[in-house]
Design a protein around this motif. Structure first.
Motif, PDB file in Angstrom:
ATOM      1  N   CYS A 148       0.846  -1.197   0.000  1.00 39.50           N
ATOM      2  CA  CYS A 148       0.000   0.000   0.000  1.00 39.50           C
ATOM      3  C   CYS A 148       0.879   1.244   0.000  1.00 39.50           C
ATOM      4  N   GLU A 149       1.982   1.169   0.714  1.00 41.86           N
ATOM      5  CA  GLU A 149       2.870   2.323   0.828  1.00 41.86           C
ATOM      6  C   GLU A 149       3.417   2.782  -0.524  1.00 41.86           C
ATOM      7  N   SER A 150       3.467   1.883  -1.494  1.00 41.53           N
ATOM      8  CA  SER A 150       4.002   2.292  -2.797  1.00 41.53           C
ATOM      9  C   SER A 150       3.254   3.511  -3.330  1.00 41.53           C
ATOM     10  N   CYS A 151       1.986   3.625  -2.987  1.00 44.30           N
ATOM     11  CA  CYS A 151       1.183   4.764  -3.455  1.00 44.30           C
ATOM     12  C   CYS A 151       0.740   5.681  -2.320  1.00 44.30           C
ATOM     13  N   HIS A 152       0.960   5.263  -1.086  1.00 40.23           N
ATOM     14  CA  HIS A 152       0.499   6.053   0.068  1.00 40.23           C
ATOM     15  C   HIS A 152       1.660   6.182   1.066  1.00 40.23           C
ATOM     16  N   ILE A 153       2.480   7.233   0.896  1.00 40.79           N
ATOM     17  CA  ILE A 153       3.708   7.427   1.675  1.00 40.79           C
ATOM     18  C   ILE A 153       3.447   8.396   2.833  1.00 40.79           C
ATOM     19  N   GLN A 154       3.814   7.986   4.032  1.00 43.35           N
ATOM     20  CA  GLN A 154       3.487   8.794   5.217  1.00 43.35           C
ATOM     21  C   GLN A 154       3.988  10.229   5.101  1.00 43.35           C
ATOM     22  N   ALA A 155       5.241  10.419   4.657  1.00 39.67           N
ATOM     23  CA  ALA A 155       5.827  11.769   4.594  1.00 39.67           C
ATOM     24  C   ALA A 155       5.033  12.688   3.669  1.00 39.67           C
ATOM     25  N   LEU A 156       4.272  12.096   2.744  1.00 39.31           N
ATOM     26  CA  LEU A 156       3.454  12.879   1.811  1.00 39.31           C
ATOM     27  C   LEU A 156       1.974  12.785   2.206  1.00 39.31           C
ATOM     28  N   ALA A 157       1.701  12.659   3.501  1.00 36.93           N
ATOM     29  CA  ALA A 157       0.330  12.492   4.002  1.00 36.93           C
ATOM     30  C   ALA A 157      -0.366  11.332   3.275  1.00 36.93           C
ATOM     31  N   PHE A 158       0.417  10.286   3.024  1.00 41.74           N
ATOM     32  CA  PHE A 158      -0.100   9.070   2.398  1.00 41.74           C
ATOM     33  C   PHE A 158      -0.587   9.301   0.973  1.00 41.74           C
ATOM     34  N   THR A 159       0.151  10.155   0.219  1.00 43.07           N
ATOM     35  CA  THR A 159       0.017  10.174  -1.242  1.00 43.07           C
ATOM     36  C   THR A 159       1.382   9.769  -1.793  1.00 43.07           C
ATOM     37  N   ASP A 160       1.583   9.895  -3.119  1.00 37.97           N
ATOM     38  CA  ASP A 160       2.842   9.396  -3.672  1.00 37.97           C
ATOM     39  C   ASP A 160       3.634  10.410  -4.492  1.00 37.97           C
ATOM     40  N   GLY A 161       3.152  11.643  -4.567  1.00 38.33           N
ATOM     41  CA  GLY A 161       3.899  12.665  -5.294  1.00 38.33           C
ATOM     42  C   GLY A 161       3.803  12.560  -6.809  1.00 38.33           C
ATOM     43  N   LYS A 162       3.050  11.581  -7.309  1.00 44.05           N
ATOM     44  CA  LYS A 162       2.945  11.409  -8.764  1.00 44.05           C
ATOM     45  C   LYS A 162       1.582  11.894  -9.253  1.00 44.05           C
ATOM     46  N   ALA A 163       1.506  12.270 -10.517  1.00 43.39           N
ATOM     47  CA  ALA A 163       0.194  12.596 -11.087  1.00 43.39           C
ATOM     48  C   ALA A 163      -0.648  11.327 -11.100  1.00 43.39           C
ATOM     49  N   LEU A 164      -0.108  10.268 -11.707  1.00 38.77           N
ATOM     50  CA  LEU A 164      -0.816   8.990 -11.757  1.00 38.77           C
ATOM     51  C   LEU A 164       0.139   7.872 -11.358  1.00 38.77           C
ATOM     52  N   PRO A 165      -0.272   6.992 -10.475  1.00 40.79           N
ATOM     53  CA  PRO A 165       0.608   5.893 -10.050  1.00 40.79           C
ATOM     54  C   PRO A 165       0.562   4.711 -11.007  1.00 40.79           C
ATOM     55  N   GLN A 166       1.507   3.798 -10.821  1.00 40.52           N
ATOM     56  CA  GLN A 166       1.481   2.529 -11.554  1.00 40.52           C
ATOM     57  C   GLN A 166       1.274   1.393 -10.573  1.00 40.52           C
ATOM     58  N   GLY A 167       0.522   0.390 -11.002  1.00 42.97           N
ATOM     59  CA  GLY A 167       0.306  -0.787 -10.172  1.00 42.97           C
ATOM     60  C   GLY A 167       1.495  -1.735 -10.224  1.00 42.97           C
ATOM     61  N   SER A 168       1.367  -2.878  -9.545  1.00 47.84           N
ATOM     62  CA  SER A 168       2.510  -3.786  -9.365  1.00 47.84           C
ATOM     63  C   SER A 168       2.967  -4.446 -10.663  1.00 47.84           C
ATOM     64  N   THR A 169       2.114  -4.446 -11.683  1.00 50.51           N
ATOM     65  CA  THR A 169       2.536  -5.035 -12.952  1.00 50.51           C
ATOM     66  C   THR A 169       2.815  -3.958 -13.989  1.00 50.51           C
ATOM     67  N   GLY A 170       2.874  -2.696 -13.540  1.00 51.31           N
ATOM     68  CA  GLY A 170       3.296  -1.618 -14.427  1.00 51.31           C
ATOM     69  C   GLY A 170       2.170  -0.871 -15.123  1.00 51.31           C
ATOM     70  N   GLU A 171       0.918  -1.274 -14.879  1.00 51.02           N
ATOM     71  CA  GLU A 171      -0.181  -0.541 -15.519  1.00 51.02           C
ATOM     72  C   GLU A 171      -0.379   0.812 -14.846  1.00 51.02           C
ATOM     73  N   THR A 172      -0.653   1.839 -15.644  1.00 53.30           N
ATOM     74  CA  THR A 172      -0.890   3.169 -15.095  1.00 53.30           C
ATOM     75  C   THR A 172      -2.357   3.314 -14.708  1.00 53.30           C
ATOM     76  N   LEU A 173      -2.582   3.834 -13.496  1.00 52.01           N
ATOM     77  CA  LEU A 173      -3.951   4.049 -13.032  1.00 52.01           C
ATOM     78  C   LEU A 173      -4.505   5.347 -13.624  1.00 52.01           C
ATOM     79  N   ALA A 174      -5.814   5.458 -13.682  1.00 57.80           N
ATOM     80  CA  ALA A 174      -6.444   6.659 -14.255  1.00 57.80           C
ATOM     81  C   ALA A 174      -6.590   7.767 -13.220  1.00 57.80           C
ATOM     82  N   LEU A 175      -6.392   7.425 -11.921  1.00 58.85           N
ATOM     83  CA  LEU A 175      -6.646   8.404 -10.863  1.00 58.85           C
ATOM     84  C   LEU A 175      -5.430   8.587  -9.971  1.00 58.85           C
ATOM     85  N   ASN A 176      -5.334   9.764  -9.418  1.00 61.74           N
ATOM     86  CA  ASN A 176      -4.252  10.188  -8.543  1.00 61.74           C
ATOM     87  C   ASN A 176      -4.387   9.496  -7.174  1.00 61.74           C
ATOM     88  N   SER A 177      -3.268   9.080  -6.582  1.00 58.24           N
ATOM     89  CA  SER A 177      -3.319   8.408  -5.276  1.00 58.24           C
ATOM     90  C   SER A 177      -3.844   9.368  -4.213  1.00 58.24           C
TER      91      SER A 177
END
Ligand code: HEC
Ligand code: HEC
Length: 385
Positions: free
Chosen positions: A82-111
């Motif tokens: 879960c931390e891959s997209c929800h990082i404590q130092a960033l109030a549990f976001t990931d600093g990216k516009a759109l994250p990628q899942g564990s197999t490399g697919e890009t999500l349509a929504l911001n974490s």
């Protein structure tokens, strides 16, 4: 891109389960029993959040949830937690516009930020019928359009066995689910992760402590003014009008279009990220998203459901313009003229000083104790992950 039919199938399942078990536990004594981790501010802090009867909050579950949250063994291919997209130092976001899942697919929504997630009247940016964290979690855990953690029928037992075989998890599962002989189920994993999510309470910002600078105080006046209108949608203790507490009998689940897009000049948002419309197919819900909390907003760039606004300064300029005019590319169109845009997004003019003041008010909602709180932190020594 998301395949919509799959999402709709999932949704009908959630609707059914929501009907069966939407009762929340309103018995305060029962809710806090054993849950010393659930810390609420002592002076004038928040009332308790609703907690489902089916998953009373206990320290044991929250602590198991914390371990699972930070453990990459929870993904099918062991590359993400879960931390891959929800990082404590960033109030549990990931600093990216759109994250990628564990197999490399890009999500349509911001974490999304998990700040005070227990108080949200609905879950995800856009979905009005996901009303329990437990239900929402099946999307990152098992969703396949796109894949996030990638648990599926084929690898579920393998994933659960990783925890069944680990002595430290044996103790954690036993403490979390003391009456169960084989507690290693996906439902229990979701219950523990939801319990951990619920204790992520942020109520120790400068704003909460009444430590606003003069500039931030002026910004607060602007925020609550009828000229800027911010407070109509970002209100209450969590700065989101879609908030529930233990006292909420009739939850309001509100969604607004704030004028980011206007494809084809007919009010459309880009395909697959059309907000509440995706569930209701009602054009009045086109581009309507849940107003996010503004707590810790300084830490959660980039902004909006698709991460399409880079900085807080740009967000203020966006509202000052009364929406966004996309002048070229696939998403071309003048969002300021979107027919479904809320009447509260009308544009305004700020001096440079006023803009700084508003920014300073928003920054006063940053909770540095929250992002450093060891109860929310990765429990594993650095070398282990
Ligand atoms: C690949 C990135 C990714 C991973 C991994 C991930 N999330 Fe998320 N999370 C997101 C995104 C993106 C959203 C917004 C989804 C949407 O709006 O449809 C979200 C939304 C949420 C929400 C809803 C927040 C709200 O305010 O409505 C919760 C709770 C959540 N995630 C918890 C978790 C937990 C717990 C895990 C681990 C099981 C997890 N997430 C794994 C990206 C991720
Ligand atoms: C009509 C309701 C409404 C008004 C008025 C409004 N907002 Fe919003 N705000 C929203 C919604 C809905 C979103 C999410 C929209 C999206 O992602 O498409 C949002 C998003 C944001 C975000 C980004 C949040 C994130 O997590 O990415 C910030 C920052 C913000 N608003 C600040 C403000 C400020 C400052 C004002 C006043 C100038 C304001 N808002 C006025 C409804 C509103």
């Amino acid at each position: 891109m998301l395949k919509t039919h799959r999402v709709l199938l999932l949704l009908s399942f959630f609707l059914l389960s929501a009907c069966r078990s939407s009762e929340f536990n309103l018995d305060l004594e029962q809710q806090v029993e054993g849950a010393t981790l659930l810390q609420f501010s002592k002076e004038g802090g928040f009332v308790l959040p609703p907690i489902p009867d089916s998953n009373p909050l206990t320290d044991g579950k929250a602590e198991l949830g914390r371990h699972l949250f930070y453990d990459k063994r929870l993904s099918g291919n062991q590359t993400q937690s879960c931390e891959s997209c929800h990082i404590q130092a960033l109030a549990f976001t990931d600093g990216k516009a759109l994250p990628q899942g564990s197999t490399g697919e890009t999500l349509a929504l911001n974490s999304q930020s998990l700040t005070n997630v227990a108080y949200n009247a609905s879950y995800t940016w856009w979905n009005p019928i996901l009303i329990r964290i437990e239900d929402q979690l099946f999307i990152p855990l098992t969703g396949d359009t796109p894949v996030e953690l990638g648990i599926n029928d084929g690898n579920l037992n393998t994933v659960l066995q990783r925890f069944r075989d680990d002595p430290s998890y044996q103790a954690l599962f036993a403490a979390a689910f003391p009456n169960e002989t084989d507690p290693y189920t996906l439902v229990n994993v979701a219950k523990a992760l939801a319990s951990f999510s619920r204790i992520l309470i942020s109520d120790r910002s400068a704003f909460d402590k009444g430590q606003l600078s003069d500039s931030a105080k002026r910004g607060q006046q602007l925020f609550f003014s009828e000229s800027l209108e911010c407070f109509h949608c970002h209100n209450g203790f969590n700065f989101s009008s879609s908030t529930v507490t233990i006292n909420t009998r009739f939850p309001e689940r509100v969604f607004f279009n704030n004028g980011l897009y206007n494809l084809n000049n007919n009010g459309s948002y880009p395909e697959d990220i059309q907000g509440k419309f995706k569930v209701t197919a009602d054009w009045n819900d086109m581009g309507a998203f849940r107003p996010p909390t503004l707590r810790n907003i300084e830490l959660t760039a980039p902004y909006m459901h698709d991460g399409s606004i880079a900085t807080l300064e740009d967000v203020i300029d966006f509202y000052a313009a009364g929406g966004r005019n996309v002048t070229s590319g696939a998403n071309q169109g003048d969002g300021r003229l979107n027919p479904y845009k809320s009447d509260f997004v009308n544009g305004f003019t700020l001096s440079a000083q006023e803009k700084t003041d508003l920014l300073n008010f928003l920054k006063s909602l940053t909770d540095y104790e929250f992002i450093a709180d060891p109860r929310f932190a990765n429990p594993f020594p650095a070398a282990e992950l």
